[in-house]
Design an enzyme around this catalytic site. Structure first.
Site, PDB file in Angstrom:
ATOM      1  N   GLU A  43     -21.788 -29.507   1.821  1.00 28.82           N
ATOM      2  CA  GLU A  43     -23.141 -29.653   2.629  1.00 28.82           C
ATOM      3  C   GLU A  43     -24.081 -30.429   3.390  1.00 28.82           C
ATOM      4  O   GLU A  43     -24.667 -31.466   2.124  1.00 28.82           O
ATOM      5  CB  GLU A  43     -23.697 -28.275   2.692  1.00 28.82           C
ATOM      6  CG  GLU A  43     -25.037 -27.694   3.166  1.00 28.82           C
ATOM      7  CD  GLU A  43     -26.549 -27.473   2.649  1.00 28.82           C
ATOM      8  OE1 GLU A  43     -27.568 -27.280   3.281  1.00 28.82           O
ATOM      9  OE2 GLU A  43     -26.354 -26.273   1.893  1.00 28.82           O
ATOM     10  N   ARG A  47     -31.053 -34.858   7.358  1.00 29.39           N
ATOM     11  CA  ARG A  47     -32.283 -35.852   6.861  1.00 29.39           C
ATOM     12  C   ARG A  47     -31.914 -37.522   6.913  1.00 29.39           C
ATOM     13  O   ARG A  47     -32.958 -38.275   6.548  1.00 29.39           O
ATOM     14  CB  ARG A  47     -32.786 -34.736   5.224  1.00 29.39           C
ATOM     15  CG  ARG A  47     -32.896 -33.642   5.268  1.00 29.39           C
ATOM     16  CD  ARG A  47     -32.730 -33.338   3.163  1.00 29.39           C
ATOM     17  NE  ARG A  47     -32.351 -31.764   3.128  1.00 29.39           N
ATOM     18  CZ  ARG A  47     -33.268 -32.278   2.082  1.00 29.39           C
ATOM     19  NH1 ARG A  47     -33.010 -32.816   1.107  1.00 29.39           N
ATOM     20  NH2 ARG A  47     -32.792 -30.043   1.656  1.00 29.39           N
ATOM     21  N   LYS A 130     -28.596 -17.682   2.312  1.00 33.36           N
ATOM     22  CA  LYS A 130     -28.734 -18.649   1.674  1.00 33.36           C
ATOM     23  C   LYS A 130     -31.141 -18.448   0.879  1.00 33.36           C
ATOM     24  O   LYS A 130     -31.642 -18.010   1.025  1.00 33.36           O
ATOM     25  CB  LYS A 130     -29.536 -20.809   1.790  1.00 33.36           C
ATOM     26  CG  LYS A 130     -29.630 -20.988   1.239  1.00 33.36           C
ATOM     27  CD  LYS A 130     -30.160 -22.537   2.321  1.00 33.36           C
ATOM     28  CE  LYS A 130     -30.246 -23.372   1.355  1.00 33.36           C
ATOM     29  NZ  LYS A 130     -30.631 -24.996   2.288  1.00 33.36           N
TER      30      LYS A 130
END
Length: 209
Positions: A43, A47, A130
């Site tokens: 994943e 960022r 999640k």
């Protein structure tokens, strides 16, 4: 692979490395290191400016499943899917992100932190969610508690999950375990991919029953 096939593949791998990457040139050797460690997925979090290019590079690695992480807008979903992302993970639940993933046929794993949020995401059709941030919210014990009223759901714990906590997530309610421990940002930047191979193997040994 279909959306369902992607989720099944991730559940079989059982480990979802969270990657923060600063140089897309490191993406392919990182993917190969994860494959060598028995964890052929990642994943890539949005960022850093290199994230989308890193996804594009990883998408070309055979038998590797790359996804987008920290997706908080529909435009981010669009850019990531165009780059080759096969799934989308978000820290929370947002209707516009969910709608764009549906429109593109992308498996989406929205973030939840409370039973109310779990119910909201479940009502929207998401059976894999999640659980974030896992450690501050009670870790494996919290997921076990949620599994009672929501036996049809599977959770991806994320946040504060290192090797010491990994084995506690050998639960039927856990779809896969999300962790940044396998792929330290400084190790990626320094090209220490042998460390990633070793950590991937060690972590997966702990979460596979």
């Amino acid at each position: 692979m279909s959306a369902i096939d992607v989720l099944i593949r991730l559940s079989t791998i059982r480990v979802l490395p969270v990657v923060v990457i600063d140089d897309a040139a490191q993406a392919v050797p990182l993917a190969h290191a994860l494959v060598a460690g028995g964890v052929p997925c990642a994943e890539v979090t949005l960022r850093t400016p290199a994230a989308v290019d890193a996804m594009r590079a990883m998408a070309g690695v055979p038998d590797f499943v790359v996804g987008c992480g920290t997706a908080v807008t529909a435009d981010q979903v669009e850019a990531s899917v165009e780059a080759g992302a096969r799934f989308v993970v978000s820290p929370g639940f947002d209707e516009s992100v969910a709608d764009r993933c549906r429109a593109l046929g992308m498996p989406h794993v929205p973030g939840v932190a409370t039973a109310t949020e779990v119910m909201r995401a479940r009502a929207a059709g998401f059976t894999v969610q999640k659980f974030f941030p896992a450690a501050p919210l009670g870790g494996a014990a919290a997921i076990a508690a949620l599994a009672g009223p929501f036996p049809d759901l599977r959770f991806v714990p994320s946040g504060g999950v290192g090797l010491a906590e990994a084995a506690s997530y050998r639960l039927d309610a856990v779809h896969s375990v999300s962790t940044s421990w396998v792929t330290p940002r400084d190790a990626i930047a320094d090209g220490r991919f042998e460390l990633v191979v070793d950590r991937a193997r060690a972590f997966r040994e702990q979460v596979v029953a």
